[in-house]
Write an enzyme that holds these catalytic residues in place. Structure first.
Site, PDB file in Angstrom:
ATOM      1  N   ALA A   1      -4.691   1.431   4.307  1.00 44.15           N
ATOM      2  CA  ALA A   1      -4.114   2.544   5.061  1.00 44.15           C
ATOM      3  C   ALA A   1      -2.662   2.339   5.458  1.00 44.15           C
ATOM      4  CB  ALA A   1      -4.948   2.821   6.318  1.00 44.15           C
TER       5      ALA A   1
ATOM      6  N   GLY B   1       0.554   6.629   4.725  1.00 49.28           N
ATOM      7  CA  GLY B   1      -0.656   5.848   4.828  1.00 49.28           C
ATOM      8  C   GLY B   1      -1.373   6.430   6.006  1.00 49.28           C
ATOM      9  N   CYS B   2      -2.577   5.982   6.265  1.00 53.78           N
ATOM     10  CA  CYS B   2      -3.289   6.557   7.381  1.00 53.78           C
ATOM     11  C   CYS B   2      -2.654   6.060   8.677  1.00 53.78           C
ATOM     12  CB  CYS B   2      -4.743   6.151   7.267  1.00 53.78           C
ATOM     13  SG  CYS B   2      -5.811   7.013   8.372  1.00 53.78           S
ATOM     14  N   GLN B   3      -2.121   4.836   8.658  1.00 52.15           N
ATOM     15  CA  GLN B   3      -1.613   4.230   9.896  1.00 52.15           C
ATOM     16  C   GLN B   3      -0.106   4.038   9.909  1.00 52.15           C
ATOM     17  OE1 GLN B   3      -3.665   1.026  11.744  1.00 52.15           O
ATOM     18  NE2 GLN B   3      -5.575   1.459  10.713  1.00 52.15           N
TER      19      GLN B   3
END
Ligand SMILES: Cc1ncc(COP(=O)(O)O)c(C=O)c1O
Lengths: 414, 140
Positions: free
Chosen positions: B119, B51-53
């Protein structure tokens, strides 16, 4: 209450907050505490009204009609340009170019300035604390054109070492691009000194002012900046519009970037003659109401007073820094001496996203993650941070709410 | 228990919390903490769903015609939701997994965590679970 004790700067917060309708919104049953101003700011009623008025009463295309509406709106749009000029203390209105935002402004320079002034083998200097928007346009340009991208490192506090800058500004450096205020660390870079260092070697400078304009007075002539960019939406204006300031001597020597309607003097299939600045850089129908709304936003800030805004926010930042620092295991990322009201932090053993999720459940809007500054996250060795970024409408009580909510989140997560 | 029955069981569990976000999230965090850690040998980059985070790791293996999942995340709330997914899907045939609608997440009020903009890697994880199921069903 403790929060009142150090609150001495003079802003009429209750009156100001009435101007921002969204601040009354409830989130999950709680009044919104909006601390994500670094991502985008909220809009005061006069800005919202200006947008509605545009569509109710003024809508027409600029620079092309002989009819009344078109003339009126052209005058309003050009007046907005003058408002921006005065706000930045630019020498001429022609030096103010309307763009889509900071990213667009930087892309314009990377695609146009470079054509005339940079050649293979040259260098472009940026810093390690740049937003991706001030990295990627240069990285792509450099890769495609055999130009080197050189990066000034940050110190553990999140500052730039002037000695480093001096030694990296070399004979091949053709442009120095840096952020005025770091969106992740809050660091206010000493723009005037940095520009002087570059100018001592005849190197022009582009400043990413996306996070500076909402917080402080910026005078491009005093700074002697060659280019200065910002986004309207981060400074209480509409989304989709931004500014590129450029010294006239550069703009005149630069080729158009995007071309099309509005950018020309004469067109034939053999030869097109482009218009003068700023029009040669403003292809197509612009975000007319956005430009007008931006001017209203700047007027709004000026009516409060940029010095008052800065002084108040400094008190807010000091208060928030003190309260957050008292939390066990909390580490503030970015401890520069000069900071704008941006607070990034991590908490030992906890994932920033978990903290952000639990703050959100309590009506508190912060940003978590890398904030489009992945190289900085790598430098600090964290997957991301929690970032509370303030605006002049935020209150000391909201800082208290953030802190209480943080304690609750920590308790739940440990 | 069928996938649908496990979903119902979770919905019943969460219905106890009503509108109390604190109890709901405390429960998720508890699930996250109790989820058996994935064997480090499976926590490799090719099993990493980015995920982005937050990061999610997923490991799947076929045993007696059923697909077994193990998963992990570096964020505890994400891990709690991952735990629910594993509880619902693990131990079923690839065909059952491919057909699962997973509407329980919406019903227990956690839909926002499955938004593609979130994200956290959860949307990609579910996709990967179904892709793994598809891959095994083609193989056999
Ligand atoms: C320092 C900085 N530069 C550039 C940008 C990009 O601004 P925009 O998305 O408005 O183009 C941002 C926005 O997050 C920023 O904080």
């Amino acid at each position: 209450m403790e929060s009142q004790a150090i609150h001495t700067a003079t802003l009429d917060l209750s009156k100001i907050r009435e101007d921002f309708p969204i601040l009354l919104r409830k989130v999950g049953g709680k009044t919104l505490v909006y601390l994500d101003n670094g991502a985008t700011s909220q809009k005061p009623k006069p800005v919202i009204d200006a947008l509605v008025h545009y569509y109710d009463f003024q809508n027409s295309n600029i620079h092309r009609g002989i009819h009344k509406l078109s003339q009126e709106i052209t005058i309003a749009y050009e007046k907005a340009r003058e408002t921006v000029q005065k706000h930045l203390n630019a020498a001429k209105a022609e030096e103010i170019i309307f763009t889509k935002g900071t990213t667009d402004s930087i892309c314009l320079i990377a695609n146009s300035f470079s054509k005339t002034f940079i050649k293979p083998g040259d260098e472009i200097l940026i810093t390690e604390m740049e937003h991706h928007s001030n990295i990627l346009p240069w990285q792509m340009y450099c890769e495609e054109n055999g130009v080197s991208l050189v990066v000034v490192p940050v110190t553990p506090e999140g500052e730039l070492n002037l000695q480093d800058v001096k030694s990296l500004l070399g004979p091949k450096t053709k442009l120095f691009a840096f952020t005025h205020v770091s969106n992740t660390l809050g660091t206010i870079n000493p723009a005037k000194e940095l520009i002087a260092l570059a100018h001592a070697k005849n190197i022009p400078v582009l400043i990413d002012g996306a996070q500076a304009i909402p917080h402080m007075k910026v005078d491009v002539q005093d700074l002697d900046a060659d280019f200065y960019c910002f986004s309207a939406h981060k400074t209480f204006g509409p989304t989709g519009v931004g500014i590129l300031y450029g010294k006239e001597k550069w703009l005149n020597a630069m080729p158009p970037y995007q071309v099309g309607g509005g950018t020309i003097k004469t067109v034939s299939f053999k030869k097109t003659v482009y218009a003068e600045v700023p029009l040669k850089f403003e292809a197509g129908t612009p975000h007319i109401e956005g430009g007008i709304g931006l001017a209203v936003a700047l007027d709004y800030m000026n009516a409060i007073g940029l010095d008052h805004i800065a002084a108040y926010e400094q008190e807010l930042l000091a208060y928030a820094t003190k309260k957050l620092s008292a939390i066990d295991g909390l580490r503030i990322i970015g401890t520069a001496k000069e900071k704008a009201a941006v607070l990034s932090f991590v908490i030992e053993g906890l994932h920033p996203m978990d903290i952000g999720t639990l703050l959100d459940q309590q009506g508190i809007a912060v940003r978590t993650g890398h904030h489009c500054t992945q190289p900085l996250m790598d430098y600090y060795g964290v997957p991301g941070t929690v970032r509370a970024s303030f605006a002049f409408y935020n209150t000391f009580e909201e800082v208290d709410k953030l802190v209480d909510a943080l304690y609750k989140a920590i308790k739940m997560l440990t | 228990m069928t996938i649908y029955e496990t979903e119902q069981e979770i919905i019943d569990e969460f219905s106890l919390f009503g509108d109390d976000w604190e109890m709901k999230y405390e429960h998720l965090i508890d699930i996250g903490k109790s989820l058996p850690l994935i064997d480090p040998q499976y926590k490799t980059d090719d099993r990493l769903i980015k995920g982005c985070q937050s990061k999610v790791w997923l490991h799947s293996e076929l045993k007696d015609g059923n697909l077994l999942f193990r998963a992990d995340s570096d964020a505890i709330i994400t891990k709690g939701i991952v735990g629910l997914m594993v509880r619902v899907l693990s131990g079923h045939t690839p065909a059952e997994i491919m057909g699962a609608k997973l509407e329980f997440i919406d019903q227990i009020g956690l839909k926002e965590h499955l938004s593609p903009t979130r994200a956290n890697g959860l949307v990609s994880m579910i996709k990967q679970m179904k892709l793994d199921a598809l891959a095994y069903s083609v193989k056999n």
